[in-house]
Design an enzyme around this catalytic site. Structure first.
Site, PDB file in Angstrom:
ATOM      1  CG  ASN A   1       8.627 -64.608-110.636  1.00  0.00           C
ATOM      2  OD1 ASN A   1       9.308 -65.561-110.284  1.00  0.00           O
ATOM      3  ND2 ASN A   1       8.849 -63.929-111.752  1.00  0.00           N
ATOM      4  CD1 TRP A   2       8.581 -65.322-103.734  1.00  0.00           C
ATOM      5  CD2 TRP A   2       8.908 -67.415-103.006  1.00  0.00           C
ATOM      6  NE1 TRP A   2       7.730 -65.527-102.664  1.00  0.00           N
ATOM      7  CE2 TRP A   2       7.913 -66.815-102.204  1.00  0.00           C
ATOM      8  CE3 TRP A   2       9.269 -68.723-102.727  1.00  0.00           C
ATOM      9  CZ2 TRP A   2       7.285 -67.480-101.149  1.00  0.00           C
ATOM     10  CZ3 TRP A   2       8.641 -69.397-101.685  1.00  0.00           C
ATOM     11  CH2 TRP A   2       7.663 -68.791-100.901  1.00  0.00           C
ATOM     12  CE  LYS A   3      11.183 -61.408-110.879  1.00  0.00           C
ATOM     13  NZ  LYS A   3      11.482 -60.106-111.476  1.00  0.00           N
TER      14      LYS A   3
ATOM     15  CG  HIS B   1       9.650 -63.447-116.105  1.00  0.00           C
ATOM     16  ND1 HIS B   1      10.725 -62.585-116.144  1.00  0.00           N
ATOM     17  CD2 HIS B   1       8.806 -62.952-115.175  1.00  0.00           C
ATOM     18  CE1 HIS B   1      10.539 -61.619-115.258  1.00  0.00           C
ATOM     19  NE2 HIS B   1       9.375 -61.813-114.661  1.00  0.00           N
TER      20      HIS B   1
ATOM     21  CD  GLU C   1       5.695 -59.688-115.105  1.00  0.00           C
ATOM     22  OE1 GLU C   1       5.429 -59.516-113.909  1.00  0.00           O
ATOM     23  OE2 GLU C   1       6.730 -60.255-115.487  1.00  0.00           O
TER      24      GLU C   1
ATOM     25  CB  SER D   1       7.432 -51.739-109.717  1.00  0.00           C
ATOM     26  OG  SER D   1       8.663 -51.832-110.397  1.00  0.00           O
TER      27      SER D   1
ATOM     28  N   GLY E   1       7.012 -59.613-107.847  1.00  0.00           N
ATOM     29  CA  GLY E   1       8.374 -60.091-107.625  1.00  0.00           C
ATOM     30  C   GLY E   1       8.904 -59.630-106.278  1.00  0.00           C
TER      31      GLY E   1
END
Ligand code: PGA
Length: 259
Positions: free
Chosen positions: A11-13, A98, A170, A222, A243
């Site tokens: 997930n590159w956000k 999310h 998450e 994390s 992430g």
């Protein structure tokens, strides 16, 4: 994608610009000419980078996912992106609900439900994110939050035989950056426990057989190359949503190798 795979989903956000996203995708595609057996790798770039990344990944072993979608396929919905368009771009997965969208944009459980339904109707595999924040954890409300989020997201949805659903546990407090982060990592025991709660709720909601064949649970928060094995080795966890440790190809390749 075989359902028994271990998923490693990036997930590159909003962290990578278009050029950096395309470059990272190119590096992953060439380094992962074939993804190791039993693993499925998916990257979720920003929408602006989407078509460049789609072109770069086309024909590669790396799958393409989106970070969100809307619940209608077309129309007067300024700024939104339709599931049908995502499919046309070669997208197979979409993150729904999310915690950053729930908290920064006020995305409601009803909206998460509608997005999930629309994604499934388009043949996308939703990656439904659920998880409690630090306050809920401290107050002993974790199970209730998970039950509520799952029940509302899946209300009235019956998974048909071809539908695939990934549920990502998450815990908001374990995400490496952002407002809910409190700098503690989830232990494998906590993730196993939450996975069991999620499993029980989903068995009730979609039925035992559908759960076994069509649903996978993954963990996010994390995750790094050093910790990924702690989670992917858990019997009820089939992968990870990554992430920060997915932003540099070298780090993400290390996560994939260690998963
Ligand atoms: P993180 O992000 O790996 O940086 O904690 C995970 C996520 O928010 O999906």
């Amino acid at each position: 994608m075989p359902t028994h795979s271990t998923y490693i989903i990036a997930n590159w956000k909003m962290n990578l610009d278009v050029a950096t996203s395309a470059q990272a995708a190119g590096e992953l595609a060439s380094r992962l000419r074939s993804v190791p057996a039993g693993k499925s790798v998916v990257v979720c770039p920003s929408f602006l980078a989407f078509s460049r990344v789609a072109t770069t990944l086309h024909g590669s072993a790396v799958g393409l996912g989106a970070q969100d979608c809307y619940w209608e396929q077309k129309g007067a919905f300024t700024g939104e992106v339709s599931p049908a368009d995502l499919v046309q771009q070669g997208c197979t997965h979409v993150i729904i609900g999310h915690s950053e969208r729930r908290s920064h944009l006020g995305e409601t459980e009803e909206q998460v439900h509608r997005k999930l339904e629309a994604a499934l109707a388009s043949g996308l595999t939703p990656i439904l994110c659920v998880g409690e924040n630090y306050d809920a954890r401290s107050e002993g409300q974790k199970d209730n939050v998970l039950i509520r989020q799952l029940s509302s997201a899946l209300q009235g949805i019956s998974l048909d035989s071809s539908a695939q659903l990934i549920v990502a546990y998450e815990p908001v407090w374990a995400i490496s950056t952002g407002p809910g982060s409190v700098g503690i990592e989830a232990t494998p025991e906590e993730v196993t426990y939450a996975g069991e709660v999620i499993r029980h709720v989903l068995v009730d909601l979609v039925g035992r057989d559908r759960f076994v064949t069509n649903v996978r649970l993954i963990y996010g928060g994390s995750v790094t190359a050093a910790t990924v094995g702690n989670f992917t080795h858990l019997p009820n966890i089939a992968g990870v949503l990554v992430g920060s440790a997915s932003l540099k190809p070298v780090d993400f390749l290390a996560v994939i190798a260690a998963a």
